[in-house]
Scaffold this motif. Structure first.
Motif, mmCIF file in Angstrom:
data_model
loop_
_atom_site.group_PDB
_atom_site.id
_atom_site.type_symbol
_atom_site.label_atom_id
_atom_site.label_comp_id
_atom_site.label_asym_id
_atom_site.label_seq_id
_atom_site.Cartn_x
_atom_site.Cartn_y
_atom_site.Cartn_z
ATOM 1 N N TYR A 20 0.829 -1.205 0.000
ATOM 2 C CA TYR A 20 0.000 0.000 0.000
ATOM 3 C C TYR A 20 0.863 1.255 0.000
ATOM 4 O O TYR A 20 0.628 2.182 -0.766
ATOM 5 N N TYR A 21 1.887 1.269 0.810
ATOM 6 C CA TYR A 21 2.795 2.423 0.852
ATOM 7 C C TYR A 21 3.448 2.645 -0.509
ATOM 8 O O TYR A 21 3.660 3.779 -0.936
ATOM 9 N N GLU A 22 3.760 1.559 -1.161
ATOM 10 C CA GLU A 22 4.346 1.680 -2.494
ATOM 11 C C GLU A 22 3.331 2.293 -3.460
ATOM 12 O O GLU A 22 3.666 3.203 -4.238
ATOM 13 N N SER A 23 2.088 1.828 -3.344
ATOM 14 C CA SER A 23 1.062 2.293 -4.281
ATOM 15 C C SER A 23 0.776 3.791 -4.140
ATOM 16 O O SER A 23 0.380 4.446 -5.101
ATOM 17 N N ILE A 24 0.959 4.319 -2.941
ATOM 18 C CA ILE A 24 0.712 5.751 -2.762
ATOM 19 C C ILE A 24 2.006 6.563 -2.860
ATOM 20 O O ILE A 24 2.025 7.762 -2.564
ATOM 21 N N GLY A 25 3.079 5.899 -3.240
ATOM 22 C CA GLY A 25 4.325 6.612 -3.469
ATOM 23 C C GLY A 25 5.119 6.946 -2.220
ATOM 24 O O GLY A 25 6.063 7.737 -2.288
ATOM 25 N N LEU A 26 4.751 6.351 -1.111
ATOM 26 C CA LEU A 26 5.495 6.620 0.117
ATOM 27 C C LEU A 26 6.779 5.776 0.156
ATOM 28 O O LEU A 26 7.803 6.220 0.654
ATOM 29 N N MET A 27 6.677 4.594 -0.387
ATOM 30 C CA MET A 27 7.858 3.758 -0.580
ATOM 31 C C MET A 27 8.142 3.721 -2.079
ATOM 32 O O MET A 27 7.216 3.761 -2.893
#
Lengths: 137, 137
Positions: A20-27
């Motif tokens: 999820y973090y990847e999908s929102i660009g946080l990771m």
DNA sequence: CTTGTACCTCTAGCGACTAGAGAAATTAGT
DNA sequence: ACTAATTTCTCTAGTCGCTAGAGGTACAAG
């Protein structure tokens, strides 16, 4: 290079949450194996630990995004980071103050049912009648 | 008989929220005017005040549903209501305890930026390095 | 009788995840 | 080298408790 499961274990962040973090660009997009599975290095591990820690402290995703951006460029970032942290501290203190009032009232309400002596339920009455509240909220 | 706006003003619950409560069955279907507008009486006003008060105290919608059901039948409901209220009290106390730890750590982190003397940002460093934390969380 | 406000329904969005389905990849053991 | 078990993949949809907006109708005051 470690798998997403391993990363999850080391940071105490659940696997779907990492994705999820990847999908929102946080990771960032991590590297992949030939088969398409994610593989992470030290950088990502540290970044996720940072995120996890900040989330634990109640920082919003947006605040974390900003903190990460600040960490990226070494200039005079300290001021802004300090503002973010201080704001968060104020928010936490406000929440504590509010919860303490709730605690007092709940304790009073729960105590009303004490010996189970009354036929009428005081808990429900107390919730219905706001006028009975000690504190103002 | 009052309109939804009037009900909103008297209970401090926003209009869309009242309609939302109706849609999930927390508030009953009210009477309507010929033109189809909702009209509320004393019963609904008290019920909504009850809901508002309980929400303020942090009760979940489900818990409120249960409390309302208990209030509906006069028998031996006090025990169950007491359990619900006590559980809520415990949850509030746990949240307070947790927030106090956060407060301590945030205060420490924010203080690191104190005189703006350091070139390196201690706020970000503190967030990144979990090992620096005083308390264990 | 007009004007302006309040109301109606409906859908979609928020934050921060969590859960589940069904398929493919990897790892461990033999 | 093969099998079986586990992990990982993508994708969609759901959680909670609202909140916002669009486009249209009813009602109250002057």
């Amino acid at each position: 290079m470690i798998s997403i499961g391993e990363l999850s274990r080391r940071t105490n962040v659940k696997v779907p949450t990492i994705r999820y973090y990847e999908s929102i660009g946080l990771m960032p997009d991590p590297g992949r194996t030939e088969g398409g599975q994610r593989r992470y290095g030290q950088d990502e591990l540290e970044r996720l630990a940072f995120i996890r820690h900040a989330r634990d402290l109640g920082f919003s995703i947006d605040a974390i995004r900003e903190l990460i951006a600040l960490a990226g460029k070494p200039g005079e970032p300290c001021e802004r980071a300090d503002v973010i942290a201080s704001r968060q501290l104020a928010a936490v203190r406000a929440r504590i103050a509010r919860l303490r009032k709730l605690e007092a009232e709940l304790a009073r309400i729960a105590a009303a049912c004490d010996g189970h002596t009354t036929g009428q339920c005081q808990v429900i009455a107390a919730l219905g009648d706001h006028g009975l509240c000690a504190g103002s909220h």
